[in-house]
Design a protein around this motif. Structure first.
Motif, PDB file in Angstrom:
ATOM      1  N   ALA A 103     -11.458   0.491  -0.014  1.00 34.13           N
ATOM      2  CA  ALA A 103     -12.184  -0.357   0.688  1.00 34.13           C
ATOM      3  C   ALA A 103     -10.995  -0.644  -0.156  1.00 34.13           C
ATOM      4  O   ALA A 103     -10.779  -1.877   0.762  1.00 34.13           O
ATOM      5  N   LEU A 104     -10.703  -1.532  -1.570  1.00 29.31           N
ATOM      6  CA  LEU A 104      -9.416  -2.458  -1.832  1.00 29.31           C
ATOM      7  C   LEU A 104      -8.245  -1.915  -1.333  1.00 29.31           C
ATOM      8  O   LEU A 104      -7.887  -3.147  -0.716  1.00 29.31           O
ATOM      9  N   THR A 105      -8.118  -0.481  -1.237  1.00 30.99           N
ATOM     10  CA  THR A 105      -6.453  -0.451  -0.494  1.00 30.99           C
ATOM     11  C   THR A 105      -6.180  -0.184   0.431  1.00 30.99           C
ATOM     12  O   THR A 105      -5.371  -0.586   0.721  1.00 30.99           O
ATOM     13  N   THR A 106      -7.684  -0.705   1.166  1.00 35.58           N
ATOM     14  CA  THR A 106      -7.181  -0.487   3.220  1.00 35.58           C
ATOM     15  C   THR A 106      -7.168  -1.653   3.191  1.00 35.58           C
ATOM     16  O   THR A 106      -6.050  -1.506   3.629  1.00 35.58           O
ATOM     17  N   ALA A 107      -7.574  -2.937   2.396  1.00 37.57           N
ATOM     18  CA  ALA A 107      -7.569  -4.132   2.457  1.00 37.57           C
ATOM     19  C   ALA A 107      -6.046  -4.611   2.197  1.00 37.57           C
ATOM     20  O   ALA A 107      -5.596  -5.253   3.272  1.00 37.57           O
ATOM     21  N   ALA A 110      -4.187  -3.501   4.977  1.00 41.83           N
ATOM     22  CA  ALA A 110      -4.048  -4.456   5.673  1.00 41.83           C
ATOM     23  C   ALA A 110      -2.676  -5.058   5.701  1.00 41.83           C
ATOM     24  O   ALA A 110      -2.541  -5.827   7.133  1.00 41.83           O
ATOM     25  N   ALA A 111      -3.222  -6.210   4.300  1.00 41.92           N
ATOM     26  CA  ALA A 111      -2.293  -6.867   3.932  1.00 41.92           C
ATOM     27  C   ALA A 111      -0.975  -7.253   4.573  1.00 41.92           C
ATOM     28  O   ALA A 111      -0.720  -7.680   5.078  1.00 41.92           O
TER      29      ALA A 111
END
Length: 244
Positions: A103-107, A110-111
């Protein structure tokens, strides 16, 4: 499972570990901005090539270090015993950590893609080129995140050391770039994902035998993911240090 995931996110409020992977992940955008200002990059396609070449090196490092640090924290803080005393299985504990890492690395990805879009917005036909690149970038980021998270979880479960995870994470980022230009590089998930992403902008950058490379690359990526995931789960569940 929801309680475990919420707990992992709450720990991040007190732990500054994610800041280092975040800086690593954003380096391509920083260097891309500098190149745009200093070097006068006036073409969106060139800008995306430049940034993505940096991304494929630094983002695997960020994924590896972040996911590994979540696992190593269990041995540092001794929290696994607490969860196990409530009857929670190790498999749930490690799955929660992997979910939070993804979840964190996906965010972060995306950023970074959003920041790249802002850069492209100031270049001629930049947004159209950025949109065309979106599917390839999504597949590339997904491949790096899944494979990197599983590999890092395995390393962290074996070593229990954030130093080892960080060192191997940096090495992993460099190694993932070594086989991009080879014909058999499709067997390496990171190299295969990069070629797919770049093919969205320039089909001539893809493999000479596209059908065979696509089938082999997809199969190899699936095998890598499954093998690393199963190995990470098995090693974590057989650890004895947490019960001693």
């Amino acid at each position: 499972m929801k309680t475990l995931i919420r707990n992992e996110f709450s720990k991040l409020k007190r732990d500054r570990t994610p800041w280092f992977p975040l800086i690593l992940a954003l380096l391509p955008v920083v260097t891309g901005t500098a190149a745009c200002i200093i070097g006068g990059k006036g073409n969106a396609e060139e800008m995306i090539f430049f940034v993505n070449n940096q991304f494929v090196m630094f983002f695997p490092m960020a994924v590896f270090i972040l996911a590994g640090s979540l696992v190593c924290r269990e041995w540092r803080d001794g929290t696994c015993l607490v969860w196990m005393s409530y009857g929670i299985a190790k498999s749930q504990i490690i799955l929660a950590k992997m979910f939070v890492g993804v979840a964190l690395t996906t965010a972060i990805a995306a950023a970074e893609f959003g920041a790249l879009g802002l850069l492209c917005a100031f270049l001629p036909h930049g947004l159209a080129t950025w949109v065309a690149f979106a599917p390839g970038f999504a597949l590339e980021a997904l491949s790096i995140i899944v494979v990197g998270t599983c590999a890092s979880t395995l390393v962290a479960s074996l070593s229990h050391s954030t130093v080892a995870v960080s060192a191997l994470g940096i090495a992993y980022g460099f190694v993932s770039c070594l086989f991009i230009g080879t014909a058999w590089g499709c067997l390496m998930p990171g190299s295969f994902a990069y070629r797919i992403a770049m093919a969205c902008l320039d089909p001539s950058t893809y493999y000479d035998a596209p059908m065979e490379a696509t089938v082999a690359g997809a199969a190899a990526s699936a095998i890598w993911c499954a093998a690393l995931f199963l190995a990470a789960m098995l090693v974590f569940q057989r650890q004895r240090g947490m019960e001693e």
